[in-house]
Design an enzyme around this catalytic site. Sequence first.
Site, PDB file in Angstrom:
ATOM      1  N   LEU A  45       3.096  -1.295   4.969  1.00 44.43           N
ATOM      2  CA  LEU A  45       2.550  -0.002   5.375  1.00 44.43           C
ATOM      3  C   LEU A  45       3.711   0.982   5.473  1.00 44.43           C
ATOM      4  O   LEU A  45       4.745   0.673   6.066  1.00 44.43           O
ATOM      5  CB  LEU A  45       1.845  -0.130   6.724  1.00 44.43           C
ATOM      6  N   SER A  94       0.851  -1.187   0.000  1.00 43.82           N
ATOM      7  CA  SER A  94       0.000   0.000   0.000  1.00 43.82           C
ATOM      8  C   SER A  94       0.883   1.232   0.000  1.00 43.82           C
ATOM      9  O   SER A  94       2.087   1.161   0.254  1.00 43.82           O
ATOM     10  CB  SER A  94      -0.904   0.012   1.237  1.00 43.82           C
ATOM     11  N   ILE A 137       7.080  -2.777   7.342  1.00 41.18           N
ATOM     12  CA  ILE A 137       7.086  -1.321   7.375  1.00 41.18           C
ATOM     13  C   ILE A 137       7.966  -0.821   6.237  1.00 41.18           C
ATOM     14  O   ILE A 137       9.145  -1.183   6.142  1.00 41.18           O
ATOM     15  CB  ILE A 137       7.603  -0.796   8.728  1.00 41.18           C
ATOM     16  N   LYS A 138       7.381  -0.004   5.354  1.00 38.88           N
ATOM     17  CA  LYS A 138       8.125   0.519   4.206  1.00 38.88           C
ATOM     18  C   LYS A 138       8.952   1.732   4.634  1.00 38.88           C
ATOM     19  O   LYS A 138       8.416   2.689   5.215  1.00 38.88           O
ATOM     20  CB  LYS A 138       7.161   0.910   3.080  1.00 38.88           C
ATOM     21  N   VAL A 139      10.240   1.669   4.327  1.00 39.33           N
ATOM     22  CA  VAL A 139      11.175   2.742   4.675  1.00 39.33           C
ATOM     23  C   VAL A 139      11.927   3.136   3.415  1.00 39.33           C
ATOM     24  O   VAL A 139      12.477   2.265   2.723  1.00 39.33           O
ATOM     25  CB  VAL A 139      12.164   2.277   5.760  1.00 39.33           C
TER      26      VAL A 139
END
Length: 924
Positions: A106, A42, A137-139
Amino acid sequence: MTKLHQLAELGQAIWLDYIRRSFIKDGDLQDLVDDGLRGLTSNPSIFEKAISGSDDYDDDLLRLSARGKSPQGIYEALAIKDIQLAADVLRPVHNETDGDDGYVSLEVSPELAHDADGTIGEARRLFQAVGRPNVMIKVPATPQGVGAMETLVGEGINVNATLMFSLDQYDAVSEAYISGLERLEAAGGDLRAVASVASFFVSRMDVKVDRLLDGIGTPPAEELKGTAGIANAKMAYQRFKAVFSGERWERLAAGGARLQRVLWASTSTKNPAYSDTLYPDNLIGPHTVNTLPPSTLRAFRDHGTVALTLEKELLAEQARLENLEDLGIDLDRVTADLLTEGVEKFARPFSDLMESIARKVEELEPKLPRVESRLGRSESTVSRALEEMTEQNIMGRIWCHDHTVWKPEAEEIVNRLGWLHIGRAMKEALPRLNALVEDVLSDGYTHALLLGMGGSSRAPDVFRRTFGVRQGFLDLSVLDSTDPGAVLAHLEGLDLKRSLFIVASKSGTTVETLSFLRFFYNRVLQMVGRERAGEHFLAITDPNSPLADISREYSFRWLFENDPAVGGRYSALSYFGLVPAALVGMDVERLLDSALTIAGACDGAVEAKDSPCARLGVMLAELAKAGRDKATFAISPELASFGDWVEQLIAESTGKSGTGILPVVGEPLGPPDLYAGDRQFIYLRLTGDQTYDAPVAELEAAAHPVIRLHLDDPYDLGEQLFLWEMAVAVAGHRLEIHPFNQPNVESAKSQARRLMERYREKGELPRVESFPPDAELLHDFISRAPAGGSPSANSERSYIALQAYVPPTGRTDATLLALRTALRDRYWLATTAGYGPSFLHSTGQLYKGDAGNGLFIQLTADPVRDLDIPDEIGSEASTITFGVLEKAQALGDWQAMQEAGRRVIGFHLGADVIGSLNRLVEEL
């Protein structure tokens, strides 16, 4: 076994780049998981479209707002709930693969892209708030983001490293992952409990490099277009294999550490000239993930190729990258710029999302619906039809390109549905449109003339008439008439040295457009010389069309190759509409956002009964089936030109197989007793305008069916464009016709071609029966119609169509309008009017393909001055004139109408068009 299962056997997992509440709750995500989908990603842009473009979140929005939540607080609450729901659907995949797959991603706030400590804190908080082991977790892979990744992995938090473009970035990200695992091991953590992917962006690389190659413009540069993204990705995969081998990694792997798989992101094809499965087809290999947007996933499931391709032609791919460097393209600079731009693009959707949430909360206050209606007895019929469509999942099937919604055969359907997704593609093309504008303005161009016909000219004309010209931009005119007077008027109104010519034709073979091109190119050639003539032209056409070849041969300034799956009348939101829109200074992004919002409200996850597009389409069709097949428009004056666009869309899409909906545009509204039971009324009202409020209210009071469409701002035309495109497609389904072809348009074209060949051979055209304007003759012609008379006669009533092969001027417009009004008032029949040959490409299909109730009045005139059409570009030789072409088109249409059994009468107006028409009006 599905293709997604086959890919899994080869070691590649397919994830979906999409999320929406109803998509999860209605079982659509589960269906894809059953077919082999193994993950989901997403981002704020996806959430923005889901929240603003549907009512899925409305209750939560109001509830959270009432609790005093800020837009960011609302977003987090909504996003976390969606991520949890999706993670629960994918949890069995996570369990079955022992934690290798089944993840949902996310993002941390993009405002933290350059803040390592802020990223670490937010990632911890989000990971804990979601509370699912299969969330990542997107970084972003900025230097600060990479620093945060090591800490997060060391704490056992799953990380999706995103926005990766270069091998240097990959080295840093993979090192952060391995170092993080070593920290986790040292702290006594479970190595198997953490997973990570390194998201390498592919198509954005090609967009950037292709633009540089266009600037070089040599054959070697042309050959390298569309190769950089795949070559770069394949080199990254080789680096992945080298990193995850050797003693250091093998020690961690022995302790249960998982490979940090390479994930291919940005895998939708941005250039319509490339295959829509270009990236999925060529990046298949073990230990990889490919995250696909819905359109690309549909395309791959339909016609993608499953085969190990990731390590094919490695030497050739390396050579392509070296060749790019040899051409002067600095790939290190390219990837650095892409990261900078990526961070900006990362942040902008988040800002848009916050604005959308605030706006949506405000919009949820009680207000008029966008589409409302009073249909009387037809309301129950429409409700039943919407229930049928919901049961048959028609809207979902349309978005899945299911041709059986309309016909058993796929021909001219599956390759005509590009309009469903063109808005998103054109958002990606905005930098190219901006570059065009900057280019022509910097060279001092002040005017543009669009040379087109039918679908290529209607939307640009609407944009120019509605929005005007922003200061400092190009003043646009549209030429879509072969009348020599019209051609001459445009020629005399231009400073050729400062004018840009937009040559627009989907097929690249449109006779009118190519005639215009030859005429104006020769005039420009005389003015500026052969070396510079091409600088004054740009082309919009399908890939590899004859016009595309011409543009290259004559060194046109720009060439825009449109998505070939977008039909002419559905092309308003493609290059055909948006290139001219950009040149006059419109806010193209705002227009597209308006269109994408309504597209979200009408997508496949929305049931037909809740879809404004479906409701409008069903109303049009069911009213037509009940005999109300004359869709009569009342449009706020500021938006009046929109009627010309929607007229073509409805007429050319529905007028076939002995049925059709006649769009009645520009006919003044009269009192209710003028209208029979063959009318349905559509009122497009701009907020604050009251022009038609009273007469429309009278029509409603008299029990005529009325559909009201509300626009808050002229830029809501973006919404209207998509709304009507989808509605007409739905109407085609309900009428059981093929809405995307135009079988009768070619008949008049073929006749005209034969007549021009005859003229070239014999120097003359045949005569047809034509009369001086005469009210008695006209009355006799109309009175013989089987369905004329008083408004009490409703069954299959006739209509009157004025077909004017005359100069299209403001005075002619006014006189034709007076004639239409006089005919409507005397005979109680619906009237339309169109200039030839332009109407042949729009209402001409309906006139020959509907039930045959039209009464056609062909109006011709003598040209005051004729103009030669050059036989070839750059040649003075001419065997035909615009006057002859126009006459041949009128004669060809006459013959085609006769062959179709239509009732036609011809009046020749001579040289005094206005005087002859005025006398006819007075006699009536």
